[in-house]
Write an enzyme that holds these catalytic residues in place. Structure first.
Site, PDB file in Angstrom:
ATOM      1  CD1 TRP A   6      -0.030   2.608   7.452  1.00 28.20           C
ATOM      2  CD2 TRP A   6      -1.315   0.876   8.078  1.00 28.20           C
ATOM      3  NE1 TRP A   6      -0.301   1.860   6.345  1.00 28.20           N
ATOM      4  CE2 TRP A   6      -1.081   0.789   6.700  1.00 28.20           C
ATOM      5  CE3 TRP A   6      -2.088  -0.106   8.706  1.00 28.20           C
ATOM      6  CZ2 TRP A   6      -1.598  -0.238   5.915  1.00 28.20           C
ATOM      7  CZ3 TRP A   6      -2.602  -1.130   7.928  1.00 28.20           C
ATOM      8  CH2 TRP A   6      -2.362  -1.190   6.551  1.00 28.20           C
ATOM      9  CG  ASN A 179       5.037   7.266   2.345  1.00 29.94           C
ATOM     10  OD1 ASN A 179       4.136   7.409   3.170  1.00 29.94           O
ATOM     11  ND2 ASN A 179       6.251   7.693   2.539  1.00 29.94           N
ATOM     12  CB  THR A 181       1.329   7.430   5.051  1.00 34.30           C
ATOM     13  OG1 THR A 181       1.519   7.724   3.660  1.00 34.30           O
ATOM     14  CG2 THR A 181       2.356   8.181   5.887  1.00 34.30           C
ATOM     15  CE  LYS A 182       0.252   7.968  -0.260  1.00 38.36           C
ATOM     16  NZ  LYS A 182       1.341   8.661   0.411  1.00 38.36           N
ATOM     17  CG  ASN A 183      -5.240   2.590   2.043  1.00 38.55           C
ATOM     18  OD1 ASN A 183      -4.804   3.622   2.538  1.00 38.55           O
ATOM     19  ND2 ASN A 183      -6.535   2.351   1.942  1.00 38.55           N
TER      20      ASN A 183
END
Ligand SMILES: Cc1ncc(COP(=O)(O)O)c(C=O)c1O
Length: 399
Positions: A6, A179, A181-183
């Protein structure tokens, strides 16, 4: 099959970035990508107003500032979250007051929050931790009784729904994170949303060094969009750039797809893990949806057969899963009040127990929500193998 990393970047994302570079406009409070992102995200959430920011933390900070929170005020936040929830309160000169979490769903416990209210409490920031909406009705009731402003920390919960209403529309204001890392990933960035024109206007000035955002934008003079008025309050420079905003717009087109994949993967993994004695998949109260930004599993060391203390069991399972090639992390190793910044001696038993007895399947780089079903199945197979070995070993020791 290797897990998928991701964030996923597509040709559409590349085209969005190329569009910005071709236009040659990289920033501006009235610049086209920022404005379009704000309009599109407000529509996606169903809120009237949106402001794009350079982080989720700054989105939270401008919300607290717009609420009028300041030195001497207390703001109730959950003991289990990312540190930004508490840092935003400090940035506004106020004091974070920590409330314990619900032991089943890890979100702020409204009853414990109620016990923390004093004459100085001004606001409460429920976090929709891991993508599950907090108990908003109870929090709203508490807030109404004490005239507190509620600000949703929706950094991890894009697309989640509570009693038919989208996260981000459940309180006076909300903050999301962009950010990586987010969905909804765009590098670094954030989104503030509200239905109130008044709060929007105040937050907009806090975001832009205390200045009124420009009312016009001239494509022939994109860097001359000077503010229409003089500074009226203390502000910060929290504007995002055009590249980030264009990428966020492109990723927003795929948020529904990401949410669907996340929920499909979580349902598949939960169905498998629920058959293992002593393993508890995430709980979802029936009145809300979970978008599984993180998938937290509880391991019950007290169940007959497991026979290990909670942290020993957790660490052994984590190590064994990783040895099997499963992406797994702890994500937070201490409640927020135990960080050296606060060094609180107060105990938060539910937050502590949650951290001691759970682990997260999927890492930040390889989250569960990014994976194809083959990887989910491979991780479920590996979990079953690991759990069987642990139960057998414990049986041998404790028989
Ligand atoms: C619960 C929570 N609140 C706030 C934030 C802050 O967002 P950002 O990292 O975009 O500043 C994050 C993100 O890491 C988060 O997980």
């Amino acid at each position: 099959m290797n897990p998928r990393r991701w964030p996923i970047v597509t040709d559409a994302d590349r085209a969005a970035i190329a569009r910005v570079l071709d236009r040659g406009v990289l920033s501006g409070a009235g610049a086209p990508e920022v404005k379009a992102l704000e309009t599109e995200f407000a529509a996606a959430v169903g809120a009237r107003c949106c402001l794009a920011t350079n982080s989720g933390t700054s989105a939270l900070h401008i919300a607290l500032a717009a609420a009028g929170v300041g030195p001497g005020d207390e703001v109730i936040v959950p003991a289990l979250s990312f540190i930004a929830t508490a840092q935003a309160v400090l940035q506004q000169g106020a004091t974070p007051v920590f409330a314990d979490v619900d032991p089943d769903i890890y979100n702020i416990d409204p009853a414990d929050a109620a016990r923390r209210v004093t004459s100085r409490t001004r606001a409460i920031v429920p976090v929709h931790l891991h993508g599950l909406p907090a108990d908003m009705d109870a929090i709203e009731a508490l807030a109404r009784g004490h005239r507190l402003t509620v600000i949703e920390d929706a950094a991890q919960a894009h697309g989640a729904v509570y009693k038919g209403r989208a996260v981000g529309t459940l309180a006076a204001m909300a903050a999301f994170s962009l950010n990586s890392t987010k969905n909804l990933p765009a590098g670094e960035g954030g989104l503030f949303v509200t239905d109130s024109e008044e709060l929007y206007a105040r937050a907009a000035r806090v975001r832009f060094d205390g200045l009124e955002p420009p009312s016009k934008w001239d494509p022939t003079h994109p860097l001359d969009d000077e503010a229409d008025a003089h500074a009226t309050l203390r502000g910060w420079m929290y504007l995002p750039g055009e590249l980030t905003s264009a990428l966020a717009r492109s990723q927003l087109q795929r948020l529904a797809e990401t949410t669907a994949r996340s929920q499909r993967n979580a349902a598949r993994l939960s169905a498998r893990l629920a058959t293992l004695p002593g393993v508890e998949p995430p709980r979802i109260p029936p009145d809300r949806t979970h978008v599984f930004h993180k998938y937290r599993v509880r391991l019950d060391g007290a169940r007959p057969g497991a026979g290990l203390g909670p942290t020993a069991l957790r660490d052994r399972v984590l190590e064994a899963l990783r040895a099997e090639g499963v992406e797994a992390v702890l994500w937070q190793t201490a409640p927020l009040p135990a960080h050296p910044l606060f060094a609180s001696r107060e105990r938060y038993p539910n937050a502590e127990a949650a951290l001691a007895s759970t682990l997260v399947i999927g890492s930040q780089s390889y989250p569960l929500f990014a994976q194809p079903l083959e990887v989910v199945d491979a991780w479920a197979d590996a979990f079953e193998r690991v759990w069987k070995v642990i139960l057998r070993a414990a049986e041998r020791i404790y028989r």
